[in-house]
Design a protein around this motif. Structure first.
Motif, short mmCIF file in Angstrom:
data_model
loop_
_atom_site.label_atom_id
_atom_site.label_comp_id
_atom_site.label_asym_id
_atom_site.label_seq_id
_atom_site.Cartn_x
_atom_site.Cartn_y
_atom_site.Cartn_z
N ASP A 89 8.36 61.24 -34.96
CA ASP A 89 7.10 61.99 -34.96
C ASP A 89 7.05 63.09 -36.02
N ASP A 142 4.56 58.11 -32.98
CA ASP A 142 4.73 58.45 -31.58
C ASP A 142 5.12 57.19 -30.82
N MET A 201 9.40 62.26 -28.61
CA MET A 201 8.15 61.92 -29.29
C MET A 201 6.97 62.18 -28.35
#
Length: 221
Positions: A8, A32, A54
């Protein structure tokens, strides 16, 4: 060769993608966990690299969902935390290996090569001992029922079966399973021995692993 990278932190994601592509890998880049799962729905990969922390869906949930779908692609977990509990959680979820941030690019590339090489080397190398069968395709441990093993668990069980006629000591296992991982120690071997003990019970096998932490280990009934 295709890699799914889920990280991320945008700068790190882009940097890792650039390095991997420079090395000749085809990279699907997700920012993500939810996006990573979308990629998994659409395509298959040779290796998945997942950050543990994430947004939307964390790396552990991505691994669990992949394993629930019977996807056996090797997973390398990235974590900013060095605590043993985080490593255990990742391995329990189905990760095959982990790297703690910060890490060197050379180490990352070496881990990827090792995971891919092990996947190829294990093809059609099923092994059997007493009532258990170690199936290379899917890395399964089979007895009364079956369970998937991580790559390290698979390698460890493979060494125990191949050396079933005599005890295998901790140093031998470290040199054969973790040869390029200086952070691995006797505690690492014992952790994986404990995993395998639990999985032997889970498949209802009569086989057990004898031996004490830091010593030698032997399969017996």
């Amino acid at each position: 060769m295709k890699i799914l990278l889920a990280e991320d932190t945008k700068d790190m994601n882009r940097a890792l993608t650039a390095v991997l592509e420079h090395e000749g890998y085809e990279v699907a880049s997700a920012f993500d966990g939810a996006e990573a799962l979308e990629y998994i729905d659409r395509d298959s990969y040779d290796v998945m690299i997942l950050d543990i922390m994430m947004p939307k869906v964390d790396g552990l949930e991505v691994i669990r969902e992949a394993r629930n779908r019977k996807i056996v692609t090797p997973v390398l977990l990235l974590t900013a935390k060095a605590e043993i509990d985080d490593k255990v959680a990742g391995l329990d979820a189905g990760a095959d290996d982990y790297l703690t941030k910060p890490f060197s690019i050379k180490e990352l590339l070496a881990r990827i090569r090792a995971m891919v090489r092990r996947s190829v080397d294990y093809t059609e190398q099923d092994l059997q001992f007493r009532d258990i069968r170690l199936k290379a395709d899917g890395m399964e441990l089979i007895a009364g029922n079956s369970v998937r093993l991580s790559q390290k668990e698979f390698e460890l069980m493979r060494q125990l079966i191949l050396n079933a006629d005599h005890p295998v000591d901790t140093e031998f296992l470290l040199s054969h399973i973790w040869p390029r991982e200086p952070e691995a120690e006797s505690d690492t071997v014992w952790l994986y021995i404990c995993y395998l003990k639990r999985k032997l019970e889970a498949v209802k096998s009569a086989v057990r692993i004898s031996g004490e932490k830091g010593g030698s280990f032997l399969l017996n009934e």
